[in-house]
Scaffold this active site. Structure first.
Site, short mmCIF file in Angstrom:
data_model
loop_
_atom_site.label_atom_id
_atom_site.label_comp_id
_atom_site.label_asym_id
_atom_site.label_seq_id
_atom_site.Cartn_x
_atom_site.Cartn_y
_atom_site.Cartn_z
N GLU A 7 0.91 -1.23 0.00
CA GLU A 7 -0.14 0.14 0.20
C GLU A 7 0.80 1.20 0.05
O GLU A 7 1.71 1.43 0.97
CB GLU A 7 -0.86 0.12 1.29
CG GLU A 7 -1.51 1.25 1.74
CD GLU A 7 -2.46 1.77 0.51
OE1 GLU A 7 -3.38 1.24 -0.08
OE2 GLU A 7 -2.30 2.98 0.11
N VAL A 67 -5.80 -0.97 -7.31
CA VAL A 67 -5.36 0.52 -6.90
C VAL A 67 -6.39 1.53 -7.49
O VAL A 67 -6.49 2.72 -7.39
CB VAL A 67 -4.33 0.98 -7.90
CG1 VAL A 67 -3.05 0.15 -7.30
CG2 VAL A 67 -4.43 1.12 -9.09
N HIS A 78 -32.62 -8.89 23.14
CA HIS A 78 -31.60 -9.71 23.89
C HIS A 78 -31.81 -11.01 23.90
O HIS A 78 -32.73 -11.59 23.97
CB HIS A 78 -31.53 -9.10 25.12
CG HIS A 78 -30.81 -9.98 26.02
ND1 HIS A 78 -29.18 -9.36 25.95
CD2 HIS A 78 -30.67 -10.73 26.98
CE1 HIS A 78 -28.35 -10.11 26.75
NE2 HIS A 78 -29.43 -11.19 27.28
#
Ligand code: NAD
Length: 478
Positions: free
Chosen positions: A210, A276, A450
């Site tokens: 990178e 890229v 939950h």
């Protein structure tokens, strides 16, 4: 030969097909033009996203994830024996997913009475579109309105020219017939991380080069830091500040020369993916007298409502400014269709979600804490770790966290950033909250099931006022 239609759409990717379908729903006669062919040489709908992008890459990400998970199931009491991956079968599976979805667009076109014309569309003056086939035939369509949605193509760089065999772009990286022993990737962006993850999970040794010194600069800094740590642990060797200068093929080995902190280095690999970025695809799209202009970066120039400089000609998707994301293009396509019908919708560019489909996934909407502080905004933040979320722990997927950012004065949510399993699904809660102008307190006052991963969103929102239940508040608030 010449045809007429109320609307001609050039491009049948997500932006174009959404525009075409919405126009047809609104009662317009619609012709959609696309030049794409599949690997069998047959016309195909759905553009890059369905054929060579989002969908096939997700099929490979899901298969490789399931394969990778097998090695972790032992701790949960599941003995999978010697699990093996059959790459040819995996690619067939991916192709069947693509086939199902691209054919689905065909059915939607049929059901909505949209005419599909296969060929390369070119905008002429006076809302005319010429369509030429590979066989050299051409026809002209006269329309009341034209919507251009030609998409984008991968950027090629002189330092790593593609040979489509050893050095490939994102399309070629979906077709390796075996996991390369040594895989190089140029670019630690979304494509590089997603495709690097696929092949790393299937056994490749992956090195990502990178050029930038920062990892995922568009994301929240804590998300980027934690993601870098987790991806490195998964075996992705991400080298930041690595600028590729040259590539040569010696036998079957690709030698990638790059500079790292002013030192010359060479990476040897069996396959190299060049990831890229992408650029707008406008080759052959506009006749000299089309009256549509490009901006300084080569995108079709449009206003906020996707209108070009030519009357009744619009452009949507990757070919215009803004993030190159399928869902952003689809919303633009729908907006333009409804505007043509006299309605007044707008696209809210402040609430475009972004997702990286690694594991854990990375997802965000709105601005990051760093961006907000840099622009002088006073903000409050709440963070909640999946390490304290019951459902995440039960599923053995407790990496990552949710961060909610709100305006210090109004408490309006300005951003949500998630690193975690199912972040691509959870981020929709942030998008909906922001779209409705919700405050962090609005989310905090909402009841969540939950146990569920969504509770991490709830607890992060509660955390903005220091009142998360399953975390110890550093700062006590009322
Ligand atoms: P990107 O812009 O996300 O990343 C490209 C990276 O390559 C950047 O970090 C850049 O610094 C680096 N780079 C450029 N030149 C280099 C060089 N010479 N040496 C080393 N590094 C270099 O582009 P991408 O990953 O190719 O993706 C293209 C587009 O497609 C993006 O706009 C993305 O949003 C979109 N996309 C989205 C998804 C998704 O939504 N999950 C998936 C794939 C692609």
């Amino acid at each position: 030969m010449s045809k007429n239609a109320d609307v001609v759409v050039v491009g049948a990717g997500p932006a174009g097909y959404a525009a075409a379908i919405r126009c047809a729903q609104l009662g317009f006669s619609v012709i959609c033009v696309d030049k794409s062919k599949d690997s069998q040489g047959q016309p195909t709908l759905g553009g890059t996203c369905l054929n060579w992008g989002c969908i096939p890459s997700k099929a490979l990400l899901d298969v490789s994830h399931k394969y990778n998970e097998m090695h972790k199931l032992d701790a949960m009491g599941i003995d999978t024996g010697d699990s093996k991956i059959d790459i040819a079968k995996m690619l067939n599976y991916k192709d069947s997913v693509v086939d199902q979805l691209t054919k689905g667009i065909g059915l939607l076109f049929e059901g909505n009475g949209i005419e599909f014309v296969h060929g390369r569309g070119k905008l002429l003056d006076g809302r005319r579109v010429s369509v030429s086939s590979d066989e050299g035939e051409s026809e002209e369509i006269q329309a009341e309105h034209v919507i251009l949605a030609p998409g984008s193509v991968p950027i090629e760089i002189p330092a790593a020219p593609l040979d489509y065999e050893n050095v490939v772009d994102s399309t070629g990286a979906l077709e390796f017939d075996k996991a390369p022993a040594r895989l190089g990737v140029i670019g630690a962006g979304i494509v590089g991380l997603e495709l690097g993850s696929v092949w790393a999970r299937l056994g490749s040794e992956v090195v990502i080069l990178e050029a930038l010194d920062d990892f995922l600069p568009a994301t929240d800094r804590r998300v980027a830091r934690d993601a870098m740590r987790i991806f490195s642990k998964q075996g992705l060797d991400i080298r930041l500040g690595a600028r590729v200068t040259n590539t040569v093929l010696e036998g079957e080995t690709v030698k990638v020369s790059y500079q790292l902190q002013n030192e010359d280095k060479v990476l040897e690999c069996d396959k190299l993916i060049v990831a890229v970025g992408r650029r707008p695809y406008t080759e052959g799209l506009l006749a000299d007298d089309s009256r549509v202009n490009l901006d300084e970066r080569g995108y079709l120039f449009v206003n906020d409502l996707c209108a070009t400089d030519a009357p009744n000609v619009y452009a949507v998707g990757d070919v215009v400014r803004g993030p190159m994301l399928a869902h952003k293009g689809m919303e633009e396509g729908v907006m333009v269709a409804e505007r043509i019908a006299g309605q007044k919708p707008v696209v809210n560019y402040d609430t475009v979600p972004s997702v990286i489909y690694t594991l854990p996934e990375v997802a965000w909407v709105g601005l990051s804490e760093e961006e907000l502080k840099a622009s002088g905004e006073e903000v409050n933040t709440g963070m909640f770790s999946f390490g304290a979320n019951g459902r995440a722990i039960a599923a053995n997927e407790s990496d990552g966290f949710v961060k909610v950012i709100s305006d210090a004065e109004s408490d309006r949510i300005l951003g949500m950033h998630i690193l975690g399993a199912q972040a691509s699904e959870l981020i929709a809660q942030g998008v909906i909250a922001m779209e409705f102008g919700a405050t962090a307190e609005d989310l905090a006052l909402t009841m969540f099931a939950h146990p569920s991963l969504s509770e991490a969103v709830h607890e992060a929102a509660l955390g903005v006022s220091g009142s998360a239940i399953h975390a110890i508040a550093r700062r006590k608030r009322s």
